[in-house]
Design a protein around this motif. Structure first.
Motif, PDB file in Angstrom:
ATOM      1  N   ASP A   1     -13.970 -12.270  -5.281  1.00 27.90           N
ATOM      2  CA  ASP A   1     -13.357 -12.021  -3.900  1.00 27.90           C
ATOM      3  C   ASP A   1     -12.971 -10.759  -3.517  1.00 27.90           C
ATOM      4  O   ASP A   1     -12.697  -9.998  -4.719  1.00 27.90           O
ATOM      5  CB  ASP A   1     -12.812 -13.452  -4.646  1.00 27.90           C
ATOM      6  N   ASP A   2     -12.832 -10.875  -2.789  1.00 29.02           N
ATOM      7  CA  ASP A   2     -12.148  -9.795  -1.637  1.00 29.02           C
ATOM      8  C   ASP A   2     -10.695 -10.302  -2.203  1.00 29.02           C
ATOM      9  O   ASP A   2     -10.051 -11.649  -2.397  1.00 29.02           O
ATOM     10  CB  ASP A   2     -11.873  -9.188  -0.397  1.00 29.02           C
ATOM     11  N   VAL A   3      -9.606  -9.211  -2.588  1.00 23.27           N
ATOM     12  CA  VAL A   3      -8.265  -8.967  -2.968  1.00 23.27           C
ATOM     13  C   VAL A   3      -7.330  -8.162  -2.290  1.00 23.27           C
ATOM     14  O   VAL A   3      -7.152  -7.137  -1.995  1.00 23.27           O
ATOM     15  CB  VAL A   3      -7.694  -8.763  -4.744  1.00 23.27           C
ATOM     16  N   ASP A   4      -6.395  -8.617  -1.443  1.00 28.08           N
ATOM     17  CA  ASP A   4      -5.666  -7.978  -0.741  1.00 28.08           C
ATOM     18  C   ASP A   4      -4.701  -7.308  -1.255  1.00 28.08           C
ATOM     19  O   ASP A   4      -4.415  -7.159  -1.842  1.00 28.08           O
ATOM     20  CB  ASP A   4      -4.778  -9.572   0.373  1.00 28.08           C
ATOM     21  N   GLY A   5      -4.588  -6.189  -0.612  1.00 24.87           N
ATOM     22  CA  GLY A   5      -3.441  -5.265  -1.245  1.00 24.87           C
ATOM     23  C   GLY A   5      -1.828  -5.231  -0.509  1.00 24.87           C
ATOM     24  O   GLY A   5      -1.927  -5.942   0.279  1.00 24.87           O
ATOM     25  N   GLN A   6      -0.867  -5.190  -1.039  1.00 23.73           N
ATOM     26  CA  GLN A   6       0.497  -5.429  -0.812  1.00 23.73           C
ATOM     27  C   GLN A   6       1.106  -4.284  -0.969  1.00 23.73           C
ATOM     28  O   GLN A   6       0.964  -3.494  -2.475  1.00 23.73           O
ATOM     29  CB  GLN A   6       1.164  -6.203  -1.090  1.00 23.73           C
ATOM     30  N   SER A   7       1.987  -3.475  -0.129  1.00 30.74           N
ATOM     31  CA  SER A   7       3.528  -2.612  -0.548  1.00 30.74           C
ATOM     32  C   SER A   7       4.687  -3.378  -0.315  1.00 30.74           C
ATOM     33  O   SER A   7       4.641  -4.357   0.021  1.00 30.74           O
ATOM     34  CB  SER A   7       2.714  -1.098  -0.405  1.00 30.74           C
ATOM     35  N   VAL A   8       5.495  -3.211  -1.177  1.00 34.58           N
ATOM     36  CA  VAL A   8       6.999  -3.225  -1.243  1.00 34.58           C
ATOM     37  C   VAL A   8       7.578  -1.614  -1.112  1.00 34.58           C
ATOM     38  O   VAL A   8       7.502  -1.071  -1.587  1.00 34.58           O
ATOM     39  CB  VAL A   8       7.620  -3.886  -1.971  1.00 34.58           C
ATOM     40  N   GLU A   9       8.518  -1.462  -0.350  1.00 36.43           N
ATOM     41  CA  GLU A   9       9.403  -0.800   0.006  1.00 36.43           C
ATOM     42  C   GLU A   9      10.541  -0.390  -0.824  1.00 36.43           C
ATOM     43  O   GLU A   9      11.208  -1.750  -1.364  1.00 36.43           O
ATOM     44  CB  GLU A   9      10.372  -0.320   1.576  1.00 36.43           C
ATOM     45  N   GLN A  10      10.695   0.631  -1.182  1.00 36.60           N
ATOM     46  CA  GLN A  10      12.087   0.629  -2.623  1.00 36.60           C
ATOM     47  C   GLN A  10      13.508   0.204  -2.809  1.00 36.60           C
ATOM     48  O   GLN A  10      13.817  -0.060  -3.495  1.00 36.60           O
ATOM     49  CB  GLN A  10      11.865   2.445  -3.324  1.00 36.60           C
ATOM     50  N   ASP A  11      13.751   0.340  -0.768  1.00 33.28           N
ATOM     51  CA  ASP A  11      15.334   0.417  -0.825  1.00 33.28           C
ATOM     52  C   ASP A  11      15.042  -1.802  -0.974  1.00 33.28           C
ATOM     53  O   ASP A  11      16.682  -1.516  -1.272  1.00 33.28           O
ATOM     54  CB  ASP A  11      15.293   1.103   0.607  1.00 33.28           C
ATOM     55  N   ALA A  12      14.193  -1.863  -0.672  1.00 29.42           N
ATOM     56  CA  ALA A  12      14.416  -3.472  -0.294  1.00 29.42           C
ATOM     57  C   ALA A  12      14.420  -3.518  -1.976  1.00 29.42           C
ATOM     58  O   ALA A  12      14.972  -5.393  -2.508  1.00 29.42           O
ATOM     59  CB  ALA A  12      12.847  -4.167   0.022  1.00 29.42           C
TER      60      ALA A  12
END
Length: 573
Positions: free
Chosen positions: A177-188
């Motif tokens: 299956d395809d897998v979504d990518g994600q990122s988070v902000e270090q400040d958050a």
């Protein structure tokens, strides 16, 4: 005349009535008095303690001194503040260890924030049955927290992964299956951890920015239907000679058919080389190795190695339009295309061959003893080499590596115009000798490179150097008879003869030395430094004239060689 009657009990009754009317006032004053005493007493006795009803993390510290409250909190909440914290974002999760991440509680500040004893008597009274929860005050080691935040941000980020498609070793579609990518902000992440690491459930949530994969599962399913189902529908058979068949089975298709992302699609790649490799293992027995006749040399004895006509599969034609053949679910049988190759130098030719004539020969001398070791070794390797009609002889190709493992030693070389040493030094003297022997034998010059600096023991403009893997000496036998190379060397000289049937006479016409250039001066140091008076550089020519045995000129070629000046070397002491 009137009369007045006096009630002697009336004043007493009036006093009793007044008392009855004011008893509540006296009672109130009494209660207030007692309350005031109790308030004052409680105020004095609770001075400097934590207000009643105060708790931290469910731990009651009301009425305690600040020191006692701190001790109780440390004891009862010690495990709580060391419990790992789960941090989540999107579909990813990681863990933070407060102990190693610089997350601690400031116990003094936590107790202090409970405040002082209230002066309001009502508040003091209600505190006997009401409770008030106050939060903890955190203390952060910024260096440790910042490192943890970076690590957590990495853990909670990932690149989107495309859906993938492959054919497994059972010949079935293998889809991921395809897998979504994600990122988070270090400040958050930083704010979420600092604000919520002591949540009662020990979980912290961070918002993630989601990126979608380019290639979806739906695309992989579509390609599987359109390609995989067809190429694995059955064996693909290639019929060879002698009733031998080569078969590409569904289980083989994973090597032949692969899929790679191309934008938002999956591109199908058709690996012809993989198909060839699989089929060669099955059809190889239908091929016959091609071999021209040759000779086995043992001293002065030559034994003919018979020629053999070859049969080779023409893979380009056999696997032409492989994609169409694999996708065709109805026609799964095809013929193998062969090429028959006749020997160009046959056994009969070899049996008639003679090596009585010296076609060309040359000798050089004047080498050092260490170079002599290498010259004798390469002469030993090359002696007895046969160059068949139409073949090209390569010195590097024939000897292979020339290192210590092959019997070569460290010897003198010319490096940047001055003396140096290297394993295999001296080989260029053999190359020059061999080049001149082939020159006078009438061989075609395929590749030769002159030295950058002129060496006086070689004929100017008619010499060659070699360097393993980079500079080679090659010549071609253009005659219809074979050539035998005889090479020998002793402590002072090296000789090479090319024997066979003499076809031509060769003359060398040296040109004048022109365009002289002066050497520069350099200063070197080290044990290997050897002083030199240097030499001038110049340009010269050599003209080779080839005539047949009747004296008719066949060819005339002029080669121009430019030599750099050899520097004047002085050695530092």
């Amino acid at each position: 005349m009137s009369s007045r009657t006096h009630d002697v009990h009336a004043p007493r009754r009036a006093n009793r009535s007044l008392f009855r009317r004011l008893w509540w006032l006296w009672t109130l004053l009494g209660v207030l008095g007692i309350g005031g005493v109790l308030y004052a007493t409680d105020l004095v006795m609770s001075e400097g303690t934590v207000p009643r009803g105060v708790s931290v993390g469910g731990v009651d510290i009301g009425g305690m001194s600040p020191n006692q409250a701190e001790v109780r909190l440390r004891n009862q909440l010690a495990d709580e503040v060391k419990t790992p914290v789960d941090v989540t974002a999107g579909g990813l999760e990681t863990t933070v260890d407060p102990v190693t991440s610089g997350l601690t509680v400031d116990w003094d500040a936590t107790v202090d924030q409970a405040g002082e004893q209230p002066k309001n008597p009502i508040t003091r009274v209600t505190s006997f049955w009401q409770t008030r929860e106050v939060g903890t005050v955190s203390h952060f080691n910024d260096n440790l927290v910042n490192g943890t935040v970076r690590r957590v941000a990495d853990d909670l980020s990932q690149d989107a992964s495309n859906a993938t498609l492959a054919i497994n070793d059972q010949g079935k579609a293998d889809i991921a299956d395809d897998v979504d990518g994600q990122s988070v902000e270090q400040d958050a992440v930083d704010a979420a951890i600092r604000d919520n690491w002591l949540n009662t459930d020990h979980r912290v949530s961070v918002d993630a920015d989601v990126t979608r994969a380019a290639v979806s599962r739906e695309e992989a399913d579509k390609v599987a239907r359109e390609v995989v189902d067809k190429v694995t529908s059955g064996d693909l058979v290639f019929a060879g000679r002698d009733n031998v068949e080569g078969v590409l089975r569904p289980a083989d298709m994973g090597r032949v058919v692969t899929f790679v992302p191309d934008g938002d699609s999956l591109r199908t790649d058709w690996n012809t080389e993989a198909a060839k490799e699989i089929l060669t293992g099955q059809l190889g027995q239908t091929e016959v190795e091609f071999r021209n006749a040759n000779f086995e040399v043992n001293g002065n004895d030559l034994t003919v190695i018979p020629s053999q006509d070859g049969v080779e599969i023409d893979w380009e034609k056999t696997l032409d339009k492989l994609q169409d053949k694999l996708l065709d679910t109805r026609e799964r049988h095809h013929d193998v295309t062969y090429n028959d190759r006749k020997a160009t130098y046959t056994t009969e030719m070899a049996e008639k061959a003679t090596f009585d004539d010296v076609m060309g020969e040359f000798s050089t001398d004047g080498f050092a003893s260490d170079s002599g070791v290498n010259i004798r070794r390469v002469a030993e390797q090359v002696n007895g080499a046969i160059v068949l009609p139409g073949e090209t002889f390569s010195l590097n190709g024939y000897t292979g590596p020339r290192g210590e493992a092959q019997g070569y030693v460290d010897a003198g070389v010319i490096q940047d115009g001055h003396a140096d040493t290297a394993v295999g030094g001296g080989i260029s003297q053999f190359a020059t000798t061999l080049y001149n022997a082939s020159y006078f034998a009438g061989m075609e010059d395929v590749a030769h490179t002159a030295h950058s600096y002129y060496i006086s023991r070689y004929p100017a403009g008619r010499e060659a150097t070699v360097y393993e893997g980079a500079i080679d000496l090659q010549f071609k036998n253009t005659f219809d008879t074979p050539v035998l190379i005889q090479a020998s060397a002793d402590s002072s000289s090296v000789s090479v003869k090319l024997r066979g049937v003499r076809h031509v006479d060769v003359e060398s016409i040296p040109g004048a030395k022109t365009n002289y250039t002066d050497p520069e001066r350099i200063e070197l140091e080290g044990d290997k430094c050897s002083p030199s008076s240097g030499s001038r550089g110049f340009t010269t020519t050599d003209t080779r004239v080839v005539r047949d045995l009747s004296g008719r000129e066949v060819s005339r070629n002029t080669t121009t060689t430019k030599y750099d000046p050899s520097p004047i070397v002085t050695c530092k002491k």
